[in-house]
Design a protein around this motif. Structure first.
Motif, PDB file in Angstrom:
ATOM      1  N   ASN A   1       0.800  -1.225   0.000  1.00  0.00           N
ATOM      2  CA  ASN A   1       0.000   0.000   0.000  1.00  0.00           C
ATOM      3  C   ASN A   1       0.834   1.278   0.000  1.00  0.00           C
ATOM      4  OD1 ASN A   1      -2.842   0.291  -0.249  1.00  0.00           O
ATOM      5  ND2 ASN A   1      -2.878   1.439   1.653  1.00  0.00           N
ATOM      6  N   ASP A   2       2.000   1.258  -0.645  1.00  0.00           N
ATOM      7  CA  ASP A   2       2.830   2.452  -0.794  1.00  0.00           C
ATOM      8  C   ASP A   2       3.252   2.613  -2.254  1.00  0.00           C
ATOM      9  OD1 ASP A   2       2.874   3.368   1.840  1.00  0.00           O
ATOM     10  OD2 ASP A   2       4.557   2.094   2.369  1.00  0.00           O
ATOM     11  N   THR A   3       3.544   3.850  -2.624  1.00  0.00           N
ATOM     12  CA  THR A   3       3.766   4.221  -4.019  1.00  0.00           C
ATOM     13  C   THR A   3       5.191   3.967  -4.503  1.00  0.00           C
ATOM     14  OG1 THR A   3       2.019   5.867  -4.111  1.00  0.00           O
ATOM     15  CG2 THR A   3       3.887   6.242  -5.539  1.00  0.00           C
ATOM     16  N   ILE A   4       5.299   3.490  -5.736  1.00  0.00           N
ATOM     17  CA  ILE A   4       6.552   3.448  -6.488  1.00  0.00           C
ATOM     18  C   ILE A   4       6.459   4.540  -7.548  1.00  0.00           C
ATOM     19  CG2 ILE A   4       8.000   2.095  -8.059  1.00  0.00           C
ATOM     20  CD1 ILE A   4       6.870  -0.421  -6.607  1.00  0.00           C
ATOM     21  N   THR A   5       7.432   5.442  -7.585  1.00  0.00           N
ATOM     22  CA  THR A   5       7.361   6.564  -8.517  1.00  0.00           C
ATOM     23  C   THR A   5       8.383   6.494  -9.642  1.00  0.00           C
ATOM     24  OG1 THR A   5       8.792   7.877  -7.066  1.00  0.00           O
ATOM     25  CG2 THR A   5       6.413   8.129  -6.788  1.00  0.00           C
ATOM     26  N   SER A   6       9.437   5.702  -9.491  1.00  0.00           N
ATOM     27  CA  SER A   6      10.452   5.640 -10.541  1.00  0.00           C
ATOM     28  C   SER A   6      11.125   4.280 -10.549  1.00  0.00           C
ATOM     29  CB  SER A   6      11.509   6.734 -10.348  1.00  0.00           C
ATOM     30  OG  SER A   6      12.106   6.634  -9.075  1.00  0.00           O
ATOM     31  N   VAL A   7      11.553   3.848 -11.741  1.00  0.00           N
ATOM     32  CA  VAL A   7      12.300   2.605 -11.884  1.00  0.00           C
ATOM     33  C   VAL A   7      13.457   2.831 -12.856  1.00  0.00           C
ATOM     34  CG1 VAL A   7      10.355   1.089 -11.352  1.00  0.00           C
ATOM     35  CG2 VAL A   7      10.784   1.739 -13.722  1.00  0.00           C
ATOM     36  N   GLU A   8      14.492   2.051 -12.679  1.00  0.00           N
ATOM     37  CA  GLU A   8      15.633   2.040 -13.579  1.00  0.00           C
ATOM     38  C   GLU A   8      16.188   0.630 -13.631  1.00  0.00           C
ATOM     39  OE1 GLU A   8      17.084   2.814 -16.060  1.00  0.00           O
ATOM     40  OE2 GLU A   8      18.560   4.403 -15.729  1.00  0.00           O
ATOM     41  N   VAL A   9      16.709   0.227 -14.781  1.00  0.00           N
ATOM     42  CA  VAL A   9      17.360  -1.072 -14.923  1.00  0.00           C
ATOM     43  C   VAL A   9      18.781  -0.814 -15.390  1.00  0.00           C
ATOM     44  CG1 VAL A   9      17.328  -3.334 -16.010  1.00  0.00           C
ATOM     45  CG2 VAL A   9      15.163  -2.162 -15.520  1.00  0.00           C
ATOM     46  N   ALA A  10      19.756  -1.314 -14.641  1.00  0.00           N
ATOM     47  CA  ALA A  10      21.156  -1.113 -14.994  1.00  0.00           C
ATOM     48  C   ALA A  10      21.981  -2.279 -14.479  1.00  0.00           C
ATOM     49  CB  ALA A  10      21.680   0.196 -14.407  1.00  0.00           C
ATOM     50  N   ASP A  11      22.839  -2.811 -15.336  1.00  0.00           N
ATOM     51  CA  ASP A  11      23.779  -3.860 -14.931  1.00  0.00           C
ATOM     52  C   ASP A  11      23.053  -5.063 -14.327  1.00  0.00           C
ATOM     53  OD1 ASP A  11      25.921  -2.022 -15.597  1.00  0.00           O
ATOM     54  OD2 ASP A  11      25.477  -1.030 -13.702  1.00  0.00           O
ATOM     55  N   ASN A  12      21.888  -5.373 -14.909  1.00  0.00           N
ATOM     56  CA  ASN A  12      21.060  -6.515 -14.501  1.00  0.00           C
ATOM     57  C   ASN A  12      20.545  -6.397 -13.067  1.00  0.00           C
ATOM     58  OD1 ASN A  12      19.809  -8.882 -15.504  1.00  0.00           O
ATOM     59  ND2 ASN A  12      21.177 -10.148 -14.288  1.00  0.00           N
ATOM     60  N   ILE A  13      20.297  -5.175 -12.643  1.00  0.00           N
ATOM     61  CA  ILE A  13      19.645  -4.881 -11.367  1.00  0.00           C
ATOM     62  C   ILE A  13      18.507  -3.910 -11.649  1.00  0.00           C
ATOM     63  CG2 ILE A  13      19.895  -3.820  -9.093  1.00  0.00           C
ATOM     64  CD1 ILE A  13      21.368  -6.429  -9.238  1.00  0.00           C
ATOM     65  N   ILE A  14      17.370  -4.118 -10.998  1.00  0.00           N
ATOM     66  CA  ILE A  14      16.251  -3.180 -11.083  1.00  0.00           C
ATOM     67  C   ILE A  14      16.277  -2.303  -9.836  1.00  0.00           C
ATOM     68  CG2 ILE A  14      13.738  -2.906 -11.206  1.00  0.00           C
ATOM     69  CD1 ILE A  14      13.646  -5.769 -12.382  1.00  0.00           C
ATOM     70  N   TYR A  15      16.306  -0.993 -10.044  1.00  0.00           N
ATOM     71  CA  TYR A  15      16.221  -0.039  -8.944  1.00  0.00           C
ATOM     72  C   TYR A  15      14.842   0.608  -8.955  1.00  0.00           C
ATOM     73  CZ  TYR A  15      21.322  -0.428  -8.937  1.00  0.00           C
ATOM     74  OH  TYR A  15      22.613  -0.904  -8.895  1.00  0.00           O
ATOM     75  N   LEU A  16      14.316   0.904  -7.784  1.00  0.00           N
ATOM     76  CA  LEU A  16      13.024   1.564  -7.694  1.00  0.00           C
ATOM     77  C   LEU A  16      13.047   2.581  -6.553  1.00  0.00           C
ATOM     78  CD1 LEU A  16      10.496  -0.795  -5.911  1.00  0.00           C
ATOM     79  CD2 LEU A  16      12.745  -1.617  -6.581  1.00  0.00           C
ATOM     80  N   GLY A  17      12.295   3.663  -6.764  1.00  0.00           N
ATOM     81  CA  GLY A  17      12.198   4.695  -5.750  1.00  0.00           C
ATOM     82  C   GLY A  17      10.755   5.113  -5.547  1.00  0.00           C
ATOM     83  N   GLY A  18      10.478   5.700  -4.392  1.00  0.00           N
ATOM     84  CA  GLY A  18       9.123   6.152  -4.092  1.00  0.00           C
ATOM     85  C   GLY A  18       9.001   6.484  -2.616  1.00  0.00           C
ATOM     86  N   HIS A  19       7.780   6.352  -2.103  1.00  0.00           N
ATOM     87  CA  HIS A  19       7.630   6.551  -0.659  1.00  0.00           C
ATOM     88  C   HIS A  19       7.168   5.268   0.017  1.00  0.00           C
ATOM     89  CE1 HIS A  19       3.336   7.532  -1.650  1.00  0.00           C
ATOM     90  NE2 HIS A  19       3.112   6.978  -0.479  1.00  0.00           N
ATOM     91  N   PHE A  20       7.613   4.149  -0.529  1.00  0.00           N
ATOM     92  CA  PHE A  20       7.324   2.859   0.094  1.00  0.00           C
ATOM     93  C   PHE A  20       8.211   2.646   1.330  1.00  0.00           C
ATOM     94  CE2 PHE A  20      10.096   2.311  -3.627  1.00  0.00           C
ATOM     95  CZ  PHE A  20      11.233   1.763  -3.054  1.00  0.00           C
ATOM     96  N   ARG A  21       7.761   1.722   2.157  1.00  0.00           N
ATOM     97  CA  ARG A  21       8.499   1.362   3.365  1.00  0.00           C
ATOM     98  C   ARG A  21       8.957  -0.085   3.371  1.00  0.00           C
ATOM     99  NH1 ARG A  21       3.590   3.362   6.895  1.00  0.00           N
ATOM    100  NH2 ARG A  21       2.610   2.810   4.892  1.00  0.00           N
ATOM    101  N   TRP A  22       8.300  -0.921   2.576  1.00  0.00           N
ATOM    102  CA  TRP A  22       8.632  -2.340   2.535  1.00  0.00           C
ATOM    103  C   TRP A  22       8.504  -2.845   1.107  1.00  0.00           C
ATOM    104  CZ3 TRP A  22       4.435  -0.549   5.509  1.00  0.00           C
ATOM    105  CH2 TRP A  22       4.721  -0.297   6.855  1.00  0.00           C
ATOM    106  N   LEU A  23       9.145  -3.960   0.851  1.00  0.00           N
ATOM    107  CA  LEU A  23       8.907  -4.774  -0.334  1.00  0.00           C
ATOM    108  C   LEU A  23       8.578  -6.184   0.137  1.00  0.00           C
ATOM    109  CD1 LEU A  23      11.726  -3.595  -2.783  1.00  0.00           C
ATOM    110  CD2 LEU A  23       9.329  -2.887  -2.735  1.00  0.00           C
TER     111      LEU A  23
END
Length: 659
Positions: free
Chosen positions: A339-361
């Motif tokens: 129940n928290d937002t993801i606002t951006s994603v990036e894929v680099a060097d076979n890793i997925i990065y994500l940012g937002g105001h989430f607290r858990w995955l």
């Protein structure tokens, strides 16, 4: 609903998301169409979790876009002031500035004047800087939402003719000399285009061969394209945004575009972005960012939206396969945030990065709280492309005691994560990252990062089956794939209180009875290479919700922990990430026939087969193909050892090793 921003990739930079909510991370069972796709973990390189110290700071608003031209970094956004260090005086410089990539020194010769926010930046052909956003004038000259600047001086390049009408440019992607635009517009260069367009990157001229339009906004609002990306070969575009149709074909929030020949909409659609999430008047659309991975064979989507999952992909990170075709596409995996937002994603060097105001995955089991399986990740995270599980990288969006007076420790958005030449840039609407002060922007360097190498069980077809018949001892039984040799007894004083056990690389994972733990048992690890089993340690405190004593047999393969459990007649699996030793929160059931799984005691994967013990004391073997339906057919099983002959294979304490 007001439009907000974000940046661009593949020479692109981005911007943020729209409303706030809480995050949820879960992993969903693939549908039949996805069953043919079983992503295999591959090596990946994660950046350092310690941001560099020399990046300057901004305040007010947020950083939404980055680009590099030579040794200069350009930053765009909605900020209004910048400064060199935490104690320096603030300088008024709105929406766009640059600094030296090596030293972090702000470039005082680059001072363009814009009257609105910058949402996207592109390092264009011939050393230009292409700027997209929500502005009307640049340096006192009318340049609505699009402009090309001299990166040294900030002066307008008059020969570049790209223009937008009202609304805004939200995202841009450059591939060769094609500049793709996404945003809230109806005209580009005086030509009718709704939400999407393609320009000649050198001249800014419209490309008349690209005429794909995203139309009809959700819930009676105006339509717009919010996020785009293009495969490395330039053949496919993914687009997300507030639309219900693309070229009059029903495509709710998501579409794939064929860019070969005359661009056209591909036969790919999903219904998972059709239902509303929470408060549709606020979360008009919930696709926030999209990014292709690797060779472009897959892409990920980050969303917001609040409640509404799992019927809809709200507050989730989702992987899709680019080559899939047809309606009703489902994610290969889904990681819900709780129940928290993801606002951006990036894929680099076979890793997925994500940012937002989430607290858990990995948090499908709770709303706005940490449920069983939740892994703490405060606003920024890295996950593996194979399963979507977090890896052991956790800087956190917090400033700790390092924040100066007036700084903000937490904000609703990370509008952009962008892989530059020497690190991962981030823009946010707060000032804390990794317990340091990083006002509105910063960069995690590649230097100091590490390579994550996948681990798996032994691949040999012969070796030894180890059987724990007595506490503190193992029977070491030679096994050539079809028959057993003479067992020898090996003392293993560290191997007590043991249950289901499986070998991965140079270690064993095992269920261990531990008094005082939340469930009475714990998932532990011991080093093992054929000699003494090493002293056990807890795999991860994030796994303490799970009771491994219920497993009656288990083995690990390609990012999945397969197991049977007490009182159930099925073969199950959960994702398991060995980098961090995190257990997936969602249980999946494999389709099988002809095996009574409730009678299984102990399992091992050996050269494409499951070797398993039985409550009657026998040992059996059956072919295993996780891509097949069924994955296991009991009709093909064979008896390796009959009951009553040699050791009894009726215990969960069994694993395979070459040594």
């Amino acid at each position: 609903m007001s439009l907000q921003w974000r940046p661009t990739r593949r020479r692109r930079v981005r911007v943020a998301a729209v409303a706030l909510v809480t995050v949820a991370a879960v992993l969903v069972v693939p549908n039949a169409a996805d069953a043919a796709v079983l992503p295999v973990p591959e090596p990946g390189t994660v950046v350092s979790a310690n941001p560099v110290d020399e990046t300057p700071h901004a305040r007010d608003g947020e950083a939404r876009a980055f680009a590099e031209v030579g040794d200069t970094v350009f930053v765009g956004g909605s900020f209004t002031q910048i400064r060199q260090t935490a104690t320096a005086a603030w300088i008024t410089q709105r929406y766009l500035f640059s600094y030296n990539r090596t030293t972090g020194t702000i470039n005082t010769a680059f001072v363009p004047v814009l009257d609105g926010a910058v949402n996207a930046l592109i390092a264009g052909p011939g050393g230009t800087l292409i700027v997209g956003g929500a502005f009307r004038n640049v340096n006192g000259v009318a340049r609505r939402n699009l402009v090309a600047l001299d990166p040294a001086t900030g002066m307008i390049i008059d020969s570049w003719v790209g223009r937008s009408d009202g609304g805004m440019i939200r995202d841009m992607v450059l591939h060769q000399n094609h500049l793709y635009l996404a945003g809230a517009f109806n005209w580009i260069n005086g030509t009718a285009h709704s939400g999407l367009a393609r320009l000649n990157a050198t001249t800014g001229a419209i490309d008349p061969t690209f005429n794909v339009n995203a139309t009809v906004g959700r819930h009676g609002t105006g339509s717009y394209a919010w996020a785009i990306d293009v495969t490395p070969d330039g053949k496919t575009m993914v687009v997300g945004g507030n639309f219900m149709y693309v070229d009059e074909l029903p495509r709710n929030q998501m579409a794939l575009i064929d860019l070969t020949g005359t661009p056209s909409v591909l036969d790919w659609s999903t219904e998972k972005f059709v239902p509303p999430c929470a408060a549709p008047a606020t979360f008009v659309h919930y696709v926030q960012d999209v990014r292709f991975g690797g060779d472009g064979s897959w892409f990920v989507v980050g969303t917001n939206g609040g409640s509404g999952w799992p019927a809809a992909y709200c507050d989730a990170l989702v992987r899709f396969e680019t080559a899939d075709r047809g309606a009703n596409q489902l994610g290969t995996w889904i990681n819900w945030t709780g129940n928290d937002t993801i606002t951006s994603v990036e894929v680099a060097d076979n890793i997925i990065y994500l940012g937002g105001h989430f607290r858990w995955l990995n948090n499908p089991n709770a709303h706005d709280a940490a449920g069983a399986g939740a892994i703490d990740r405060l606003g920024i995270a890295a996950v593996t492309p194979a399963t979507g599980m977090p890896v052991n990288w956790n800087p956190g969006r917090r400033g700790g005691n390092a924040l100066p007076s007036g700084a903000s420790n937490w904000g609703s958005q990370v509008p952009v994560i962008w892989r530059g030449s020497n690190g991962l840039y981030f823009g946010h609407n707060s000032d804390g990252m990794a317990n340091e002060y990083h006002g509105r922007l910063g960069m995690f360097p590649v230097a100091g990062g590490r390579t994550i190498t996948p681990r798996n069980p032994p691949t040999a077809g012969s070796g030894f089956l180890y059987l724990g018949a007595v506490a503190g001892e193992l029977e070491k039984v030679p096994f050539d794939g079809t028959s057993l040799g003479t067992p020898t007894t090996v003392s293993q004083p560290n191997y007590t209180g043991a249950g289901a056990t499986w070998r991965v690389s140079d270690r064993i994972y095992w269920s261990r009875t531990v008094v005082g733990t939340p469930t009475g048992s714990r998932l532990d690890i011991s080093m093992f290479n054929g000699g003494a089993i090493g002293a056990p340690w807890e795999s991860s405190g994030y796994n303490d919700w799970y009771n491994p004593a219920n497993m009656t047999g288990a083995f690990f393969l390609d990012g999945r922990l397969y197991y049977t459990r007490t009182g159930a007649n099925g073969l199950y699996y959960r994702y398991f990430e060995v980098d961090g030793n995190y257990l997936g929160a969602t249980e999946f059931t494999l389709p099988t026939t002809g095996v009574t799984w409730s009678a299984v005691r102990g399992m091992a994967w050996v050269d494409g087969k499951i070797v398993y013990g039985h409550t009657d004391g026998s040992l059996r073997s059956v072919a295993f193909d996780p891509l097949a339906t069924p994955a296991v057919s009991g009709a093909a099983s064979t008896v390796v050892a009959t009951a009553g002959v040699g050791p009894s294979w009726s215990t969960s304490r069994m694993f395979f090793s070459v040594q």
